[in-house]
Each structure stands twice: as C-alpha cells, then as structure tokens.
Motif scaffolding. Structure first.
Motif, PDB file in Angstrom:
ATOM      1  N   GLY A   9      44.405  16.796  -5.394  1.00 48.84           N
ATOM      2  CA  GLY A   9      43.542  16.555  -4.121  1.00 48.84           C
ATOM      3  C   GLY A   9      43.038  14.889  -4.670  1.00 48.84           C
ATOM      4  N   CYS A  10      42.317  14.425  -3.062  1.00 49.37           N
ATOM      5  CA  CYS A  10      41.783  12.878  -2.771  1.00 49.37           C
ATOM      6  C   CYS A  10      40.490  13.276  -3.313  1.00 49.37           C
ATOM      7  CB  CYS A  10      42.018  12.556  -1.115  1.00 49.37           C
ATOM      8  SG  CYS A  10      43.200  12.319  -0.981  1.00 49.37           S
ATOM      9  N   ARG A  11      40.140  12.191  -4.608  1.00 48.93           N
ATOM     10  CA  ARG A  11      38.998  12.104  -4.772  1.00 48.93           C
ATOM     11  C   ARG A  11      38.671  10.754  -4.717  1.00 48.93           C
ATOM     12  NH1 ARG A  11      40.294  15.465  -9.231  1.00 48.93           N
ATOM     13  NH2 ARG A  11      40.083  17.850  -8.242  1.00 48.93           N
ATOM     14  N   PRO A  12      37.390  10.686  -4.506  1.00 50.38           N
ATOM     15  CA  PRO A  12      36.649   8.661  -4.822  1.00 50.38           C
ATOM     16  C   PRO A  12      37.187   8.715  -5.914  1.00 50.38           C
ATOM     17  CG  PRO A  12      34.662  10.770  -4.084  1.00 50.38           C
ATOM     18  CD  PRO A  12      36.152  11.515  -4.368  1.00 50.38           C
ATOM     19  N   ARG A  13      37.434   7.242  -5.960  1.00 49.67           N
ATOM     20  CA  ARG A  13      37.980   6.624  -7.484  1.00 49.67           C
ATOM     21  C   ARG A  13      36.229   6.566  -7.631  1.00 49.67           C
ATOM     22  NH1 ARG A  13      41.906   2.724  -8.420  1.00 49.67           N
ATOM     23  NH2 ARG A  13      41.492   0.982 -10.343  1.00 49.67           N
ATOM     24  N   PRO A  14      36.520   7.094  -9.494  1.00 50.10           N
ATOM     25  CA  PRO A  14      35.814   6.072 -10.134  1.00 50.10           C
ATOM     26  C   PRO A  14      35.345   4.787 -10.452  1.00 50.10           C
ATOM     27  CG  PRO A  14      37.148   7.666 -11.741  1.00 50.10           C
ATOM     28  CD  PRO A  14      38.035   7.185 -10.545  1.00 50.10           C
ATOM     29  N   LEU A  15      34.071   4.615 -10.561  1.00 53.19           N
ATOM     30  CA  LEU A  15      33.729   3.071 -10.648  1.00 53.19           C
ATOM     31  C   LEU A  15      33.160   2.513 -11.787  1.00 53.19           C
ATOM     32  CD1 LEU A  15      31.625   2.780  -6.632  1.00 53.19           C
ATOM     33  CD2 LEU A  15      35.013   2.058  -7.625  1.00 53.19           C
ATOM     34  N   GLY A  19      26.209   5.991 -12.062  1.00 54.87           N
ATOM     35  CA  GLY A  19      25.690   7.433 -11.429  1.00 54.87           C
ATOM     36  C   GLY A  19      26.888   8.225 -12.121  1.00 54.87           C
ATOM     37  N   ALA A  20      28.251   7.145 -12.028  1.00 52.32           N
ATOM     38  CA  ALA A  20      29.415   7.794 -12.232  1.00 52.32           C
ATOM     39  C   ALA A  20      29.520   8.460 -14.060  1.00 52.32           C
ATOM     40  CB  ALA A  20      30.729   7.066 -12.075  1.00 52.32           C
ATOM     41  N   MET A  21      29.242   8.130 -14.730  1.00 56.90           N
ATOM     42  CA  MET A  21      29.229   8.023 -16.293  1.00 56.90           C
ATOM     43  C   MET A  21      27.534   8.674 -16.811  1.00 56.90           C
ATOM     44  SD  MET A  21      32.280   8.859 -16.476  1.00 56.90           S
ATOM     45  CE  MET A  21      31.958   9.042 -18.444  1.00 56.90           C
ATOM     46  N   ALA A  22      26.195   8.955 -15.690  1.00 57.58           N
ATOM     47  CA  ALA A  22      25.361   9.355 -16.062  1.00 57.58           C
ATOM     48  C   ALA A  22      25.407  10.951 -16.785  1.00 57.58           C
ATOM     49  CB  ALA A  22      23.762   8.971 -14.589  1.00 57.58           C
ATOM     50  N   TYR A  56      33.678   3.967 -21.514  1.00 55.53           N
ATOM     51  CA  TYR A  56      33.675   3.400 -23.027  1.00 55.53           C
ATOM     52  C   TYR A  56      32.411   3.972 -24.870  1.00 55.53           C
ATOM     53  CZ  TYR A  56      34.820  -0.498 -20.187  1.00 55.53           C
ATOM     54  OH  TYR A  56      35.602  -0.999 -19.294  1.00 55.53           O
ATOM     55  N   GLU A  57      33.073   3.180 -25.360  1.00 54.21           N
ATOM     56  CA  GLU A  57      32.096   3.889 -26.698  1.00 54.21           C
ATOM     57  C   GLU A  57      31.132   3.355 -26.389  1.00 54.21           C
ATOM     58  OE1 GLU A  57      34.311   5.475 -30.830  1.00 54.21           O
ATOM     59  OE2 GLU A  57      35.682   3.847 -30.035  1.00 54.21           O
ATOM     60  N   THR A  61      27.176   4.936 -19.795  1.00 51.62           N
ATOM     61  CA  THR A  61      27.910   4.393 -18.717  1.00 51.62           C
ATOM     62  C   THR A  61      28.775   4.034 -17.739  1.00 51.62           C
ATOM     63  OG1 THR A  61      25.952   2.636 -18.670  1.00 51.62           O
ATOM     64  CG2 THR A  61      24.645   4.596 -19.181  1.00 51.62           C
ATOM     65  N   ARG A  62      29.247   3.338 -18.450  1.00 52.99           N
ATOM     66  CA  ARG A  62      29.961   2.099 -18.417  1.00 52.99           C
ATOM     67  C   ARG A  62      32.248   2.615 -17.963  1.00 52.99           C
ATOM     68  NH1 ARG A  62      30.202  -2.888 -19.833  1.00 52.99           N
ATOM     69  NH2 ARG A  62      31.479  -3.747 -18.326  1.00 52.99           N
ATOM     70  N   GLY A  63      32.931   2.687 -18.323  1.00 56.54           N
ATOM     71  CA  GLY A  63      33.986   3.080 -18.405  1.00 56.54           C
ATOM     72  C   GLY A  63      35.365   2.243 -18.338  1.00 56.54           C
ATOM     73  N   LYS A  64      36.646   2.990 -18.537  1.00 53.47           N
ATOM     74  CA  LYS A  64      38.025   2.494 -18.039  1.00 53.47           C
ATOM     75  C   LYS A  64      39.141   3.494 -17.435  1.00 53.47           C
ATOM     76  CE  LYS A  64      41.514  -0.837 -19.489  1.00 53.47           C
ATOM     77  NZ  LYS A  64      41.761  -1.788 -20.524  1.00 53.47           N
ATOM     78  N   ASP A  65      39.534   3.557 -16.203  1.00 54.36           N
ATOM     79  CA  ASP A  65      40.680   4.140 -15.565  1.00 54.36           C
ATOM     80  C   ASP A  65      41.382   3.966 -16.951  1.00 54.36           C
ATOM     81  OD1 ASP A  65      41.552   5.725 -13.652  1.00 54.36           O
ATOM     82  OD2 ASP A  65      42.942   4.154 -13.314  1.00 54.36           O
ATOM     83  N   ARG A  66      42.023   4.994 -17.452  1.00 52.27           N
ATOM     84  CA  ARG A  66      43.509   5.034 -18.014  1.00 52.27           C
ATOM     85  C   ARG A  66      43.843   6.687 -18.661  1.00 52.27           C
ATOM     86  NH1 ARG A  66      40.234   2.480 -21.805  1.00 52.27           N
ATOM     87  NH2 ARG A  66      42.475   1.185 -23.488  1.00 52.27           N
ATOM     88  N   PRO A  67      45.202   6.264 -18.983  1.00 56.22           N
ATOM     89  CA  PRO A  67      45.831   7.191 -19.715  1.00 56.22           C
ATOM     90  C   PRO A  67      45.494   7.624 -20.574  1.00 56.22           C
ATOM     91  CG  PRO A  67      46.838   5.498 -20.003  1.00 56.22           C
ATOM     92  CD  PRO A  67      46.241   5.288 -19.414  1.00 56.22           C
ATOM     93  N   VAL A  68      44.855   9.193 -20.804  1.00 60.34           N
ATOM     94  CA  VAL A  68      44.408  10.330 -21.889  1.00 60.34           C
ATOM     95  C   VAL A  68      45.567  11.847 -21.667  1.00 60.34           C
ATOM     96  CG1 VAL A  68      42.715  11.741 -22.749  1.00 60.34           C
ATOM     97  CG2 VAL A  68      41.803   9.060 -20.797  1.00 60.34           C
ATOM     98  N   LEU A  69      45.833  11.423 -23.235  1.00 60.13           N
ATOM     99  CA  LEU A  69      46.382  12.779 -23.623  1.00 60.13           C
ATOM    100  C   LEU A  69      45.570  14.213 -24.060  1.00 60.13           C
ATOM    101  CD1 LEU A  69      48.841  14.163 -24.697  1.00 60.13           C
ATOM    102  CD2 LEU A  69      47.833  13.263 -26.743  1.00 60.13           C
TER     103      LEU A  69
END
Length: 180
Positions: A9-15, A19-22, A56-57, A61-69
């Motif tokens: 489905g359509c979802r907002p892009r995680p930024l 707030g996104a990872m709190a 991010y490890e 509170t921050r992160g990156k868009d990436r492929p995940v198994l």
C-alpha cells in the motif's frame, strides 16, 4: 503524503527523524529459529528481501532506507538482517575487530543496479511493518542456509553464547558479584 504504491500500500516515506524511530525498542538479541518460508503475497516472510527504514546501530533515532533479509518476527516487529552492496571482503579484519560479520549473497532483485550484496549476520534489527514498502526478491534456499549458519556462528554480541539467550542487566550484575 503518500509517495509510492506497492503490495504493502501507499505509505509516507520514513525520514529517519526522531519521530520515525522514537519507539524503536532496540535490536533483537534473542535466539532465532529462522524458518525459510518465502511466499510472494505482499506480506514480509522469512527468506524475502524487503526495503525498509533501518535504525542506525549507534543512534536508533536515525536510520537509513535499505534492503533487509526477513528472518522472523518478534511480536508486532518484523526481524531482519541488513544488506549492503559494499564489499566487506576488502576490510574483513577491520569488520571482525568491530564485531561485524558479513556473508556474500550475490545479486538479486532488491538492487536495481544488480550489484552483489552482503548480509550482516550478527545484527538482527526490528522493523516496523508500516515502514516496509516492497518485496525486493526471494533469497534462494542455499544462500539462506549460509546466512543462518553464519548467524549461529556469530550471534549478536549481547547474546550469551553458552546458553543462547539474552543476558539481562540483572544477569550481568549477578555475574559481576560472582567473580569477586
């Protein structure tokens, strides 16, 4: 505002904002019982590679868009191991000193450029299913078995290898007093 239409489905892009990872509960460091069960049905299943926001490890509170198994579930969270197209064979000793272990999985539909990828086997991240946007591909069974075997040989640094369960702060405190 929606930015994509996918099987999820359509979802907002995680930024990657606070707030996104709190509410990120931290990486999963419990035992895994991964069962290879890919089913291209729009739901993330073990053995599939999906795209998602990964914390991010060093700063969840921050992160990156990436492929995940995808390797399993923990309650409402999808469990996964991050992929990268960076070749860690060239810096294997540095990665090992930093307690990061990688397994080559080749190329697949998760990378539009067809670059070979590696999976980090000793970090299992929790992923909010709402941040998963699409299935990138299914990892073949032979590669899956290699990843699972490597994970067993290199569990998360906080897993007590002797009993393969999470060591709580109380366990660590008790062990500290036992050593005196």
């Amino acid at each position: 505002m929606p930015w994509c239409a996918t099987a999820y489905g359509c979802r907002p892009r995680p930024l990657g904002s606070v707030g996104a990872m709190a509410s990120y509960p931290g990486d999963y460091d419990g035992p895994l019982d991964p069962d290879y069960a890919p089913e291209v049905d729009g739901e993330p299943d073990p053995g599939e590679v999906v795209w998602a926001h990964v914390a991010y490890e060093d700063d969840p509170t921050r992160g990156k868009d990436r492929p995940v198994l995808v390797v399993g579930r923990d309650g409402r969270w999808v469990l996964g191991m991050q992929l990268t197209s960076k070749d860690h064979d060239r810096d294997a000793q540095q990665e090992q000193r930093a307690s990061r272990f990688w397994v080559d999985v080749g190329s697949g539909g998760w990378d539009a450029k067809g670059r070979p990828s590696e999976v980090r086997v000793n970090r299992v991240v929790r992923i909010d299913p709402a941040t998963i946007r699409r299935e990138g591909a299914v990892l073949d069974r032979a590669r899956w078995d290699e990843v699972v075997a490597a994970h067993a040989a290199h569990p998360h640094p906080q897993v007590d290898r002797a009993v393969t369960r999470r060591r709580s702060p109380l366990d660590r405190l008790v062990n500290m007093f036992r050593k005196r």
